[in-house]
Design a protein around this motif. Structure first.
Motif, mmCIF file in Angstrom:
data_model
loop_
_atom_site.group_PDB
_atom_site.id
_atom_site.type_symbol
_atom_site.label_atom_id
_atom_site.label_comp_id
_atom_site.label_asym_id
_atom_site.label_seq_id
_atom_site.Cartn_x
_atom_site.Cartn_y
_atom_site.Cartn_z
ATOM 1 N N UNK A 1 0.814 -1.218 0.000
ATOM 2 C CA UNK A 1 0.000 0.000 0.000
ATOM 3 C C UNK A 1 0.851 1.273 0.000
ATOM 4 N N UNK A 2 2.136 1.151 -0.250
ATOM 5 C CA UNK A 2 3.031 2.310 -0.301
ATOM 6 C C UNK A 2 3.430 2.587 -1.738
ATOM 7 N N UNK A 3 3.414 3.870 -2.114
ATOM 8 C CA UNK A 3 3.759 4.282 -3.466
ATOM 9 C C UNK A 3 4.891 5.297 -3.398
ATOM 10 N N UNK A 4 5.939 5.055 -4.173
ATOM 11 C CA UNK A 4 7.007 6.039 -4.323
ATOM 12 C C UNK A 4 7.098 6.377 -5.799
ATOM 13 N N UNK A 5 7.240 7.689 -6.105
ATOM 14 C CA UNK A 5 7.219 8.079 -7.510
ATOM 15 C C UNK A 5 7.945 9.398 -7.719
ATOM 16 N N UNK A 6 8.393 9.584 -8.935
ATOM 17 C CA UNK A 6 8.981 10.850 -9.351
ATOM 18 C C UNK A 6 7.848 11.785 -9.766
ATOM 19 N N UNK A 7 7.662 12.873 -9.012
ATOM 20 C CA UNK A 7 6.537 13.764 -9.257
ATOM 21 C C UNK A 7 6.936 15.050 -9.976
ATOM 22 N N UNK A 8 8.216 15.278 -10.174
ATOM 23 C CA UNK A 8 8.689 16.484 -10.836
ATOM 24 C C UNK A 8 10.190 16.605 -10.665
ATOM 25 N N UNK A 9 10.741 17.706 -11.119
ATOM 26 C CA UNK A 9 12.187 17.894 -11.030
ATOM 27 C C UNK A 9 12.643 17.870 -9.577
ATOM 28 N N UNK A 10 13.553 16.953 -9.258
ATOM 29 C CA UNK A 10 14.127 16.817 -7.921
ATOM 30 C C UNK A 10 13.042 16.632 -6.858
ATOM 31 N N UNK A 11 11.959 15.930 -7.244
ATOM 32 C CA UNK A 11 10.834 15.724 -6.327
ATOM 33 C C UNK A 11 10.392 14.268 -6.358
ATOM 34 N N UNK A 12 10.720 13.540 -5.305
ATOM 35 C CA UNK A 12 10.267 12.156 -5.146
ATOM 36 C C UNK A 12 9.285 12.117 -3.988
ATOM 37 N N UNK A 13 8.092 11.616 -4.264
ATOM 38 C CA UNK A 13 7.031 11.561 -3.264
ATOM 39 C C UNK A 13 6.804 10.132 -2.794
ATOM 40 N N UNK A 14 6.507 10.020 -1.530
ATOM 41 C CA UNK A 14 6.075 8.730 -0.975
ATOM 42 C C UNK A 14 4.690 8.927 -0.382
ATOM 43 N N UNK A 15 3.725 8.152 -0.884
ATOM 44 C CA UNK A 15 2.338 8.279 -0.456
ATOM 45 C C UNK A 15 1.776 6.889 -0.183
ATOM 46 N N UNK A 16 0.519 6.848 0.236
ATOM 47 C CA UNK A 16 -0.092 5.566 0.599
ATOM 48 C C UNK A 16 -1.441 5.393 -0.068
ATOM 49 N N UNK A 17 -1.769 4.145 -0.354
ATOM 50 C CA UNK A 17 -3.138 3.772 -0.688
ATOM 51 C C UNK A 17 -3.898 3.655 0.629
ATOM 52 N N UNK A 18 -4.988 4.388 0.751
ATOM 53 C CA UNK A 18 -5.701 4.471 2.023
ATOM 54 C C UNK A 18 -7.109 3.915 1.852
ATOM 55 N N UNK A 19 -7.419 2.906 2.647
ATOM 56 C CA UNK A 19 -8.750 2.306 2.614
ATOM 57 C C UNK A 19 -9.638 2.965 3.656
ATOM 58 N N UNK A 20 -10.813 3.403 3.227
ATOM 59 C CA UNK A 20 -11.817 3.890 4.160
ATOM 60 C C UNK A 20 -12.668 2.704 4.585
ATOM 61 N N UNK A 21 -12.487 2.293 5.841
ATOM 62 C CA UNK A 21 -13.191 1.133 6.370
ATOM 63 C C UNK A 21 -14.214 1.604 7.390
ATOM 64 N N UNK A 22 -15.471 1.478 7.070
ATOM 65 C CA UNK A 22 -16.526 1.899 7.979
ATOM 66 C C UNK A 22 -16.643 0.931 9.157
ATOM 67 N N UNK A 23 -17.197 1.440 10.247
ATOM 68 C CA UNK A 23 -17.475 0.584 11.400
ATOM 69 C C UNK A 23 -16.418 0.586 12.473
ATOM 70 N N UNK A 24 -15.335 1.351 12.284
ATOM 71 C CA UNK A 24 -14.304 1.420 13.322
ATOM 72 C C UNK A 24 -14.685 2.461 14.375
ATOM 73 N N UNK A 25 -14.330 2.177 15.607
ATOM 74 C CA UNK A 25 -14.474 3.119 16.708
ATOM 75 C C UNK A 25 -15.914 3.641 16.783
ATOM 76 N N UNK A 26 -16.129 4.952 16.640
ATOM 77 C CA UNK A 26 -17.471 5.511 16.777
ATOM 78 C C UNK A 26 -18.201 5.680 15.456
ATOM 79 N N UNK A 27 -17.645 5.108 14.382
ATOM 80 C CA UNK A 27 -18.379 5.117 13.122
ATOM 81 C C UNK A 27 -19.470 4.052 13.198
ATOM 82 N N UNK A 28 -20.715 4.477 13.062
ATOM 83 C CA UNK A 28 -21.862 3.591 13.267
ATOM 84 C C UNK A 28 -22.534 3.188 11.956
#
Length: 362
Positions: free
Chosen positions: A249-276
């Protein structure tokens, strides 16, 4: 789609996989309607009909002639599947075949010769329809990691893993060189299909590792016995491209000149904690962009069921000429051919070179 527009289907077979497909389809009455089944033995017909509340026949041909379904699912053992698929197509129906469509390379070629040119057969391969893999495939399609050059899969086996590799690489059906090896090592196997084993004694488990050289792109296949269920082995997937990579779920990529980004795939999972809102997968995002949205929100389906629901509804649309082919026989034949090459190379210790086959599209 209204109830009168729901795609109708029949099913041949009555095992655990057929049971799962019927259960998922029954959750979608506005999209899918089971109208009949066929089993081989008369003593099973009454029980199957009572369980599924549909007429049950003793041959695929009778099922098709009596019920005229939009499509028929063939859910029988490997060696019996080609005969069922050919019988259903011959009777005039479209088919969703279980994986693999035939047990060996010669069987794949014979089946293609019998039914391949008609375009009436799809195969029930669901892995790339699972939310996480669907999101990764969508991200690759956006071009954010550049041209995909390699895929490594350590999760599932044979044609399933190959379908993921080829699908994420968008590889064709040309020649491939496969090199594989197999070794054994002790491993505790605490979980199987039927649940906890109660056995914590290490036993030899085989691991198969193979490279698939597509010419300009490659796949790495890594599977240990019972890796589907054994939670002592993590599932891993790596998609490498010319401008970055996706590691689970981790993504690393070249986003522009001298710019490397590290981001994540994020799952929205309902029902956790106070999500009803109930326990459910909502969507998967990347840097605020929705890559996957659950089309069956509210049904509380696990990932496998979401993939099967997507496959079944797509097949229903295809069977009515309302949508594209979800996973044609040609793709399934190529994936299983390469899976067989992995097994042959691991067994012999020599590379296997596959050639152009009758289903080769260029």
């Amino acid at each position: 789609m209204t109830l009168s527009q729901a795609a109708t289907f029949g099913i041949v077979g009555g095992g655990w996989r057929a049971e799962m497909l019927v259960r998922v389809a029954n959750l979608l009455p506005d999209r899918l309607t089971l109208v009949g089944a066929a089993v081989r033995r008369a003593e099973r017909a009454e029980e199957t009909g009572r369980r599924w509340k549909v007429p049950v026949y003793l041959s695929p041909q009778e099922l098709v002639s009596r019920q005229r379904p939009d499509f028929v699912i063939s859910c029988v053992p490997w060696d019996a599947n080609p005969g069922v698929v050919s019988a259903v197509v011959g009777a005039g129906s479209r088919v969703l075949s279980e994986t693999p469509p035939a047990p060996d390379a010669d069987g794949l070629r014979r089946l293609w010769e019998q039914v391949g040119s008609g375009g009436r057969v799809q195969v029930a391969e669901q892995y790339l329809l699972m939310p996480g893999h669907a999101a990764r495939r969508a991200l690759v399609g956006l071009g954010l990691i550049g041209r995909p050059t390699s895929v490594q899969v350590s999760s599932t086996h044979m044609y399933h893993a190959v379908s993921m590799i080829r699908g994420l690489l968008d590889a064709g059906s040309g020649p491939v060189t496969v090199s594989a090896s197999r070794f054994s090592a002790p491993l505790v196997d605490p979980l199987g299909r039927d649940g906890w084993t109660g056995d914590d004694t290490p036993k030899d488990a085989a691991t198969t590792i193979a490279t698939l050289d597509f010419g300009g792109a490659m796949g790495l296949y890594d599977f240990t016995d019972n890796q589907w269920h054994n939670q002592l082995r993590l599932r891993r997937i790596l998609v490498r491209g010319s401008h970055g990579e996706i590691a689970d779920d981790t993504v690393v990529r070249l986003a522009g000149e001298r710019t490397i980004l590290r981001s994540a795939l994020v799952r929205s999972q309902l029902g956790h904690d106070l999500n009803l809102d109930g326990y459910d997968t909502e969507h998967i995002t990347f840097e605020g962009h929705v890559l996957y949205r659950n089309p069956f929100l509210g049904l509380r389906l696990m990932d496998e069921e979401l993939a099967l629901a997507s496959l079944l509804t797509a097949t229903g649309a295809w069977a009515r000429d309302d949508g594209p082919a979800p996973y044609p026989l040609a793709e399934a034949c190529q994936d299983h051919l390469l899976a067989l090459a992995v097994e042959e190379s691991a067994r012999t210790g020599f590379p296997v070179r596959t050639g152009a086959e009758p289903w080769h599209s260029g």
